[in-house]
Scaffold this active site. Structure first.
Site, PDB file in Angstrom:
ATOM      1  N   ASN A  90      21.077  18.760  29.684  1.00 14.52           N
ATOM      2  CA  ASN A  90      20.634  19.898  30.521  1.00 14.52           C
ATOM      3  C   ASN A  90      20.259  19.480  31.946  1.00 14.52           C
ATOM      4  O   ASN A  90      19.186  19.770  32.443  1.00 14.52           O
ATOM      5  CB  ASN A  90      19.478  20.664  29.862  1.00 14.52           C
ATOM      6  CG  ASN A  90      18.212  19.844  29.696  1.00 14.52           C
ATOM      7  OD1 ASN A  90      18.255  18.609  29.666  1.00 14.52           O
ATOM      8  ND2 ASN A  90      17.077  20.508  29.587  1.00 14.52           N
ATOM      9  N   HIS A 114      18.500  22.675  18.994  1.00 18.21           N
ATOM     10  CA  HIS A 114      17.114  22.844  19.439  1.00 18.21           C
ATOM     11  C   HIS A 114      16.425  24.021  18.759  1.00 18.21           C
ATOM     12  O   HIS A 114      15.243  24.276  18.994  1.00 18.21           O
ATOM     13  CB  HIS A 114      17.037  22.969  20.959  1.00 18.21           C
ATOM     14  CG  HIS A 114      17.244  21.644  21.614  1.00 18.21           C
ATOM     15  ND1 HIS A 114      16.267  21.004  22.304  1.00 18.21           N
ATOM     16  CD2 HIS A 114      18.317  20.826  21.616  1.00 18.21           C
ATOM     17  CE1 HIS A 114      16.739  19.832  22.724  1.00 18.21           C
ATOM     18  NE2 HIS A 114      17.981  19.723  22.329  1.00 18.21           N
ATOM     19  N   ASP A 153      11.265  13.341  23.058  1.00 22.75           N
ATOM     20  CA  ASP A 153      11.571  14.537  23.867  1.00 22.75           C
ATOM     21  C   ASP A 153      10.937  14.377  25.257  1.00 22.75           C
ATOM     22  O   ASP A 153      10.317  15.311  25.793  1.00 22.75           O
ATOM     23  CB  ASP A 153      11.108  15.833  23.196  1.00 22.75           C
ATOM     24  CG  ASP A 153      11.671  17.081  23.891  1.00 22.75           C
ATOM     25  OD1 ASP A 153      12.544  16.934  24.768  1.00 22.75           O
ATOM     26  OD2 ASP A 153      11.234  18.188  23.553  1.00 22.75           O
ATOM     27  N   HIS A 203       8.453  16.512  34.565  1.00 24.91           N
ATOM     28  CA  HIS A 203       8.367  17.600  35.542  1.00 24.91           C
ATOM     29  C   HIS A 203       7.419  17.184  36.660  1.00 24.91           C
ATOM     30  O   HIS A 203       6.511  16.381  36.425  1.00 24.91           O
ATOM     31  CB  HIS A 203       7.857  18.888  34.884  1.00 24.91           C
ATOM     32  CG  HIS A 203       8.805  19.487  33.896  1.00 24.91           C
ATOM     33  ND1 HIS A 203      10.029  20.012  34.251  1.00 24.91           N
ATOM     34  CD2 HIS A 203       8.718  19.634  32.549  1.00 24.91           C
ATOM     35  CE1 HIS A 203      10.646  20.467  33.179  1.00 24.91           C
ATOM     36  NE2 HIS A 203       9.879  20.241  32.125  1.00 24.91           N
ATOM     37  N   PHE A 244       8.114  24.020  30.649  1.00 30.29           N
ATOM     38  CA  PHE A 244       7.820  23.380  29.363  1.00 30.29           C
ATOM     39  C   PHE A 244       8.201  21.909  29.418  1.00 30.29           C
ATOM     40  O   PHE A 244       9.250  21.568  29.961  1.00 30.29           O
ATOM     41  CB  PHE A 244       8.652  24.030  28.255  1.00 30.29           C
ATOM     42  CG  PHE A 244       8.284  25.451  27.916  1.00 30.29           C
ATOM     43  CD1 PHE A 244       7.327  25.718  26.950  1.00 30.29           C
ATOM     44  CD2 PHE A 244       8.917  26.522  28.550  1.00 30.29           C
ATOM     45  CE1 PHE A 244       7.013  27.026  26.609  1.00 30.29           C
ATOM     46  CE2 PHE A 244       8.604  27.829  28.216  1.00 30.29           C
ATOM     47  CZ  PHE A 244       7.651  28.090  27.247  1.00 30.29           C
ATOM     48  N   GLY A 245       7.408  21.021  28.833  1.00 27.56           N
ATOM     49  CA  GLY A 245       7.835  19.630  28.693  1.00 27.56           C
ATOM     50  C   GLY A 245       6.710  18.629  28.859  1.00 27.56           C
ATOM     51  O   GLY A 245       5.815  18.813  29.679  1.00 27.56           O
TER      52      GLY A 245
HETATM   53  C1  NCD Z   1      12.811  20.239  27.638  1.00 24.45           C
HETATM   54  C2  NCD Z   1      13.161  20.012  29.113  1.00 24.45           C
HETATM   55  O1  NCD Z   1      12.253  20.091  29.964  1.00 24.45           O
HETATM   56  O2  NCD Z   1      14.311  19.695  29.416  1.00 24.45           O
HETATM   57  N1  NCD Z   1      11.520  20.855  27.568  1.00 24.45           N
HETATM   58  C3  NCD Z   1      10.698  20.875  26.506  1.00 24.45           C
HETATM   59  O3  NCD Z   1       9.642  21.514  26.574  1.00 24.45           O
HETATM   60  N2  NCD Z   1      10.967  20.210  25.405  1.00 24.45           N
HETATM   61  C4  NCD Z   1      13.892  21.026  26.973  1.00 24.45           C
HETATM   62  C5  NCD Z   1      13.850  21.026  25.460  1.00 24.45           C
HETATM   63  O4  NCD Z   1      13.996  19.993  24.805  1.00 24.45           O
HETATM   64  O5  NCD Z   1      13.706  22.099  24.850  1.00 24.45           O
HETATM   65 ZN    ZN Z   2      14.302  18.149  24.763  1.00 23.72          ZN
HETATM   66 ZN    ZN Z   3      14.371  21.735  22.992  1.00 24.12          ZN
END
Ligand code: NCD
Ligand code: ZN
Ligand code: ZN
Length: 387
Positions: A52, A137, A263, A267, A281-282
């Site tokens: 992505n 996912h 994961d 950011h 998210f992340g």
């Molecule tokens: C991931 C991202 O920032 O690329 N974010 C997340 O919260 N895990 C995308 C993902 O794995 O869903």
């Molecule tokens: Zn991810």
């Molecule tokens: Zn994901």
């Protein structure tokens, strides 16, 4: 040169099957080079990097770009994952067989989940031809809606929109059924609910070719720990309940869940400084995940060091067919000298990742890799990544 490893563990190089580097397109968050450096500093000698990016990794040229940039960085082995659908738009399937020859080790529409069952079924059919797993996912958009954390009492107290556990588990069930029907290989990313664990257990009993991963933050942090003012806890899928955490650990111990994965989702401060409902998210994981799992699970006797190596090295290497490094026979090894007594405070200054969005920032953790070798070459010495 001699190395004094008294009181330490020598692990095979760990393999992280779920990493987001942001190159191409968002190099201010992470580059392949900074990510590959963060990986080895965290003990990971092989990483699977997700598709992505901007543009999305959906062509042979882009797969080769990622692979070459990884080689140039010369730290962790970088294995590209290619997008299941063109541009990750969820419509047109990419030419998976070609991408496999260009170097992809798996296929995914990460960050989204493929909403159309028909498209996901097709993806499994194509993936079957390549022998590579499709990574799902597992998120149902219509159930997740505009939610930002796990739906429940704490979420209601904070006044935030919730994501019900079913947004994940109904997709896990759907994808497992489609994998069973097609015979395609399925890997389920970031399992976070007890219902998903139950479904995966059933599917495995029925002979479906599927594996699953759990992320350290889902094991160690729960929805009730989420502060409204700290968006470093905002992640997809959202942090689960304590009951989910028990089921995840049980799943890891009884073989229902096959592997741990970070994961790693870097950011910038600017984005994470937005209000909870608007921040991306992340969680940034490569440099803290092993220490956190060691401190909270292994040091407390909930997970043995042998099981840790199975979950974070052997099983992912086998599932994704990684023949170099960790499982290599007769060639120089990937190794990690791990010091269980090493304590360190997590600070922005000492890190290799370009982003610092981790709930562990400012905290002290215990148990870190001190030396790391990739293909016999020393890449980390006394906690420092060598240039
Ligand atoms: C991931 C991202 O920032 O690329 N974010 C997340 O919260 N895990 C995308 C993902 O794995 O869903
Ligand atoms: Zn991810
Ligand atoms: Zn994901």
């Amino acid at each position: 040169d001699q190395v004094d490893g008294t009181g330490m563990y020598l692990f095979p190089g760990l393999v992280d099957a779920h990493v987001h580097l942001r190159e191409p397109g968002q190099e201010e968050k992470e580059e392949i080079r900074s990510g590959a450096r963060a990986a080895v500093r965290g003990g990971f000698t092989s990483i699977l990097v997700m598709a992505n990016t901007q543009p999305v990794i959906d062509s042979r040229a882009l797969v080769e770009y990622v692979r070459l940039a990884g080689e140039r960085a010369g730290k962790a082995r970088v294995y590209p994952v290619a997008a299941v659908t063109k541009g990750m738009a969820g419509k047109e399937i990419t030419e998976m067989v070609d991408l496999k020859d260009g170097g992809a080790v798996a296929f995914s529409d990460d960050g989204k989940g493929i909403q159309s069952a028909e498209t996901f079924r097709l993806a499994l059919e194509y993936a079957k031809l390549t022998g590579c797993p499709v990574i799902s996912h597992c998120e149902d958009d219509s159930l997740a809606g505009a939610g930002v954390m796990r739906k429940g009492e704490h979420c209601a107290r904070l006044g935030l929109k919730g994501i019900p556990a079913s947004a994940e588990s109904v997709m896990v069930a759907r994808d497992a059924l489609l994998a069973g029907e097609t015979g395609g290989r399925l890997h389920i990313a970031h399992v976070s609910t007890k219902e998903s664990v139950q479904v995966i257990r059933m599917a495995k009993k029925a002979g479906v070719d599927l594996t699953a991963e759990v992320n350290p933050h889902h094991l160690l942090l729960a929805d009730e720990d989420v502060p409204l003012t700290d968006t470093s806890y905002k992640v997809n899928p959202p942090l689960p309940s304590r009951a989910d955490q028990e089921a995840l650990l049980e799943g890891l111990l009884d073989g229902t869940i096959d592997m741990l994965a970070t994961d790693h989702a870097p950011h910038t401060w600017e984005e994470k400084a937005r209000p909870f409902a608007e921040a991306p998210f992340g969680i940034n994981g490569l440099e803290t995940a092993l220490a956190a799992v060691w401190q909270e699970l292994v040091a407390k006797g909930k997970l043995t060091p042998e099981k840790l190596v199975e979950l974070w090295a052997v099983n992912p290497a086998r599932r994704f067919g990684l023949t170099g490094g960790t499982l290599a026979e007769g060639s120089p090894a990937d190794l990690v000298l791990f010091d269980p007594a090493r304590r360190e405070r997590v600070t922005a200054e000492t890190r290799e990742s370009k982003s610092h969005n981790t709930p562990f920032l400012g905290r002290e953790l215990q148990g870190f890799p001190v030396m790391v070798w990739v293909g016999g070459k020393l890449v980390v010495k006394d906690r420092k990544v060598l240039d």
